[in-house]
Design an enzyme around this catalytic site. Structure first.
Site, PDB file in Angstrom:
ATOM      1  N   GLU A 163      68.232 -27.411 -29.618  1.00 27.83           N
ATOM      2  CA  GLU A 163      68.608 -26.058 -30.040  1.00 27.83           C
ATOM      3  C   GLU A 163      67.810 -25.585 -31.255  1.00 27.83           C
ATOM      4  O   GLU A 163      68.330 -24.891 -32.129  1.00 27.83           O
ATOM      5  CB  GLU A 163      70.114 -25.972 -30.302  1.00 27.83           C
ATOM      6  CG  GLU A 163      70.941 -26.294 -29.077  1.00 27.83           C
ATOM      7  CD  GLU A 163      72.438 -26.187 -29.302  1.00 27.83           C
ATOM      8  OE1 GLU A 163      72.852 -25.266 -30.031  1.00 27.83           O
ATOM      9  OE2 GLU A 163      73.179 -27.021 -28.762  1.00 27.83           O
ATOM     10  N   ASP A 193      80.226 -18.646 -24.334  1.00 25.34           N
ATOM     11  CA  ASP A 193      79.845 -19.850 -23.583  1.00 25.34           C
ATOM     12  C   ASP A 193      80.075 -19.577 -22.105  1.00 25.34           C
ATOM     13  O   ASP A 193      79.733 -18.504 -21.614  1.00 25.34           O
ATOM     14  CB  ASP A 193      80.624 -21.056 -24.118  1.00 25.34           C
ATOM     15  CG  ASP A 193      79.873 -22.368 -23.957  1.00 25.34           C
ATOM     16  OD1 ASP A 193      79.312 -22.609 -22.875  1.00 25.34           O
ATOM     17  OD2 ASP A 193      79.847 -23.175 -24.918  1.00 25.34           O
TER      18      ASP A 193
END
Length: 287
Positions: free
Chosen positions: A123, A199
């Protein structure tokens, strides 16, 4: 109306639970723990649970229409997985030039195509993309420049694809044509900071979206215009995805993650909720 929830009894807590999908032919809910890495399942009738470890991160599992095996998304790419034979057969890697990426989340559209996002595993790079895997087992990159590509779902009629860049706190909408092309990318919903990050998602029978909130301990229901209708708090900070299951499609299962919040008692639990609405029938891959 307050949603009633229960925590599914099992020995494990998921480090990064994701990708729940109900397979009606087995009356079983499958999901993954991406970072264990492992496949998990729950028999809805008996409540029995199971797990199968993998040697690399597994982002999702999707059944194949009319077959006993599945398609799975691994760090190394798309693959077939036969649970009974305990065998994995590679299909191919959609991102050979991005060895630090992994597949992250996926859903099937009305034509039996898989839409799968990717992300940089650490990430720290904007290298994620949205890919389409067709029933003939060919694939195509459809959109790019995602921090964390996440949560695809579709409108009730199937003609709109919703897809998130969690890192940008944004859910996008696309028009989805019959031939699988995407047009009209637009911002559908941007999360304020207090909402955490969008999400995984699913769509209910009314055409409303249920969105998991990483970092905010809740799921939300929003209408097709992106207006918040309802927020359901849950006793875990990192809520990751959700899926309707059961013969009536009225049991909403919600995954979570313990990563970074290991001190939380319910972090990484699988929740079951009664939210008073039902979902859309799950789709299988057409290939």
């Amino acid at each position: 109306m307050e949603a009633q929830f229960r925590i599914v009894a099992r020995a494990e807590r998921d480090r990064l639970g994701e990708g729940p999908v109900w397979v009606p032919e087995r009356d079983r809910l499958f999901w993954v723990d991406i970072e264990a890495p492992a496949l998990r399942w729950l028999d809805l009738a008996s409540g029995a649970t199971g797990t199968r470890s993998f040697p690399e991160p597994i982002g999702w599992i999707i059944p194949r229409a009319g077959r006993r095996d599945f398609v799975i998304g691994l760090k190394s790419g798309f693959a077939m997985f036969d649970l009974e034979a305990d065998s994995v057969t590679p299909i191919g890697n959609p991102e050979p030039d991005y060895p630090d990426n992994r597949l992250n989340d996926a859903k099937v559209d009305y034509a039996g195509r898989i839409w799968a996002g990717s992300m940089h595993q650490a990430e720290t790079a904007i290298s994620g993309a949205l890919h389409r895997l067709d029933p003939d087992l060919t694939w195509r990159r459809m959109d790019g420049d995602y921090g964390v590509a996440n949560g695809p779902t579709f409108s009730r009629d199937g003609w709109i694809l919703y897809h998130s860049d969690s890192a940008a706190r944004t859910v996008f909408a696309f028009d989805l044509a019959a031939d699988g092309t995407l047009t009209g990318k637009r911002e559908f919903l941007r999360f304020p900071e207090a909402w955490g990050w969008p999400d995984g998602m699913t769509t209910d029978a009314d055409g409303c979206l249920w969105i998991a909130h990483w970092g905010a301990g809740r799921i939300s229901r929003v209408d097709p215009e992106g207006r918040l209708l309802r927020a359901v708090p849950l006793p875990a900070t990192n809520i990751t995805s959700c899926a309707f299951a059961g013969p009536g499609l009225d049991r909403l299962f919600v995954t979570s993650a313990s990563r970074g919040v290991e001190h939380e008692t319910n972090a990484g639990a699988l929740f079951e909720l009664d939210v008073g609405v039902s979902g859309l029938p799950p789709r299988a891959f057409g290939g």
